[in-house]
Design a protein around this motif. Sequence first.
Motif, PDB file in Angstrom:
ATOM      1  N   VAL A 136       5.996   7.104   0.267  1.00 39.80           N
ATOM      2  CA  VAL A 136       6.074   7.901   1.506  1.00 39.80           C
ATOM      3  C   VAL A 136       7.548   8.188   1.775  1.00 39.80           C
ATOM      4  CG1 VAL A 136       3.944   7.122   2.648  1.00 39.80           C
ATOM      5  CG2 VAL A 136       6.010   5.782   2.896  1.00 39.80           C
ATOM      6  N   GLU A 137       7.798   9.208   2.591  1.00 41.15           N
ATOM      7  CA  GLU A 137       9.187   9.598   2.844  1.00 41.15           C
ATOM      8  C   GLU A 137       9.450   9.725   4.319  1.00 41.15           C
ATOM      9  OE1 GLU A 137      10.131  13.094   0.667  1.00 41.15           O
ATOM     10  OE2 GLU A 137      10.005  12.037  -1.259  1.00 41.15           O
ATOM     11  N   ASP A 149       0.830  -1.212   0.000  1.00 39.43           N
ATOM     12  CA  ASP A 149       0.000   0.000   0.000  1.00 39.43           C
ATOM     13  C   ASP A 149       0.861   1.257   0.000  1.00 39.43           C
ATOM     14  OD1 ASP A 149      -2.558  -1.370   0.300  1.00 39.43           O
ATOM     15  OD2 ASP A 149      -1.824  -1.923   2.280  1.00 39.43           O
ATOM     16  N   ARG A 150       1.957   1.203   0.756  1.00 42.13           N
ATOM     17  CA  ARG A 150       2.872   2.352   0.838  1.00 42.13           C
ATOM     18  C   ARG A 150       4.292   1.853   0.620  1.00 42.13           C
ATOM     19  NH1 ARG A 150      -1.649   3.933   1.143  1.00 42.13           N
ATOM     20  NH2 ARG A 150      -2.584   5.405   2.609  1.00 42.13           N
ATOM     21  N   LEU A 151       5.071   2.686  -0.077  1.00 39.80           N
ATOM     22  CA  LEU A 151       6.457   2.275  -0.358  1.00 39.80           C
ATOM     23  C   LEU A 151       7.408   3.353   0.129  1.00 39.80           C
ATOM     24  CD1 LEU A 151       8.387   0.244  -1.770  1.00 39.80           C
ATOM     25  CD2 LEU A 151       8.139   1.611  -3.837  1.00 39.80           C
ATOM     26  N   LEU A 152       8.345   2.948   0.936  1.00 37.56           N
ATOM     27  CA  LEU A 152       9.362   3.884   1.440  1.00 37.56           C
ATOM     28  C   LEU A 152      10.718   3.387   0.952  1.00 37.56           C
ATOM     29  CD1 LEU A 152      10.368   6.184   3.234  1.00 37.56           C
ATOM     30  CD2 LEU A 152      10.194   4.670   5.178  1.00 37.56           C
ATOM     31  N   VAL A 153      11.342   4.173   0.072  1.00 39.59           N
ATOM     32  CA  VAL A 153      12.657   3.783  -0.444  1.00 39.59           C
ATOM     33  C   VAL A 153      13.706   4.616   0.285  1.00 39.59           C
ATOM     34  CG1 VAL A 153      14.107   3.578  -2.495  1.00 39.59           C
ATOM     35  CG2 VAL A 153      11.643   3.237  -2.690  1.00 39.59           C
ATOM     36  N   LEU A 154      14.572   3.951   1.007  1.00 36.32           N
ATOM     37  CA  LEU A 154      15.647   4.648   1.704  1.00 36.32           C
ATOM     38  C   LEU A 154      16.842   4.679   0.767  1.00 36.32           C
ATOM     39  CD1 LEU A 154      15.325   3.185   5.311  1.00 36.32           C
ATOM     40  CD2 LEU A 154      14.653   5.441   4.526  1.00 36.32           C
ATOM     41  N   GLU A 155      17.081   5.845   0.181  1.00 39.88           N
ATOM     42  CA  GLU A 155      18.136   5.935  -0.819  1.00 39.88           C
ATOM     43  C   GLU A 155      19.450   6.363  -0.187  1.00 39.88           C
ATOM     44  OE1 GLU A 155      16.211   8.471  -3.521  1.00 39.88           O
ATOM     45  OE2 GLU A 155      15.340   6.810  -4.652  1.00 39.88           O
TER      46      GLU A 155
END
Length: 406
Positions: free
Chosen positions: A251-252, A142-148
């Motif tokens: 999301v961030e 549902d939500r994706l948080l990519v830690l770059e």
Amino acid sequence: MSDIIRRDPRAEWIARNRLHPLHAAMQPVQHSWMGPNGILRKNVHGVGFIGPNGIKRIDRSGAQQGGASKRTAAAEVQLPLHQVAAPAFYINVVPDMVGGRLSSHDRDLLGLARQLAGSDGAVLAVVFGEHKESTFATAGVDRLLVLEGHEFDGYSPEQRVQGLRAVDNQFNPRHWLLPDSRSGGGELGRRFAASLKERPATRVWQIKGQECIGRAGAGQEDLARPLPRLILAAAECADPVSETRHEVLPVELSTTLARSLPRIEDLGAVAVDPAAIPMAEAEFIFSGGNGVKDWALFHQTAAALGATEGASRVAVDDGFMARDRQVGASGTWVTARVYVAVGISGAIQHLQGIGACDKVVAINLDPGCDMIKRADLSVIGESAAILQALIEAVAAYRNGAKRDAA
Ligand SMILES: Cc1cc2nc3c(=O)[nH]c(=O)nc-3n(C[C@H](O)[C@H](O)[C@H](O)COP(=O)(O)OP(=O)(O)OC[C@H]3O[C@@H](n4cnc5c(N)ncnc54)[C@H](O)[C@@H]3O)c2cc1C
């Protein structure tokens, strides 16, 4: 367009499953035409085929519908969209993303997360660095948080734990789910639990209400305990999501991650001789059976691909491969991410040994053999010609990569 018939096991499964929302879309197109007097005519007998003895056969296996029509589930009909506008809580998942894509273990985990999220909660996937995945929506995210950031490249458990702690502070999820795997999740989950000072449930294979069951005692016993917040789940802990589509809203993190000096330095991967890797731990296995006619070419192909060699019992009994290379019930049970079976028919004893492999590729002359039914990708043809073409393709790919780098 290529004439190669590509089977789609998922489409075939949907075609067989009358309760699946896409079942109707997977049925063969009914032939209809306009008659001379303007009336639409339909051939209701157009289902099935006439067998060699003249008797009409209807194939209910789904192969006719899912395979022959060359449809794919995603292309035909959109699955119903599951939306969570304002999540009441989060279930956080940290997939392994081996090779930048969701593994089957990751998908099982997302299936479990979906069960825990119900209709009010949202499944939030936390991914480190760049990825190549395009199917988060159908996997249940549902939500994706990519830690770059480069700090998450390679082996970086300390930085990842720091990242997860920041996510924990911001989203305060009801549960954290990580794959209890050797590809990273097992170690990361335990480090994360230690840093939170929480006791995780490990090797969980079932969750019932507020209780979970995990393997214990060197895999010999089951341990039931109240469901903790942190769950390290085994493969096949749940069915992957297959009936809904999800929003994958990005999301961030609201805070910037503090950079601390890591105590672990990743010096990069060490090249190892694929032959020296124990079969049970090999990630990429190239296995030969009675259908291999040129064993020198087989070894050459395995070396070109950098794969660990395996064999069927017949190949071992005939003296072409060492006994410790035998895969199957009376050999080694393997867990490779990719298993290539060259000229192996797929006897039950062999299939038992590859049950935990992620992707199976079959090279065989017989399109009806059991290995082809098990395989995710099949190449029908003479093994020697296919192996030769494979060596040439690998060489062309490597040369192309070298040219691009120059
Ligand atoms: C108690 C017991 C335990 C066993 N344990 C194991 C085990 O651990 N592991 C195991 O593997 N077997 C085991 N077996 C044996 C198993 O039943 C099969 O006999 C064996 O797996 C068959 O090996 P195969 O597929 O290489 O050979 P075959 O069954 O002979 O199949 C050869 C395949 O190659 C294909 N082929 C032929 N020529 C070509 C060509 N030129 N190009 C491409 N394809 C071609 C054929 O279409 C066929 O599908 C066990 C049997 C018993 C009874």
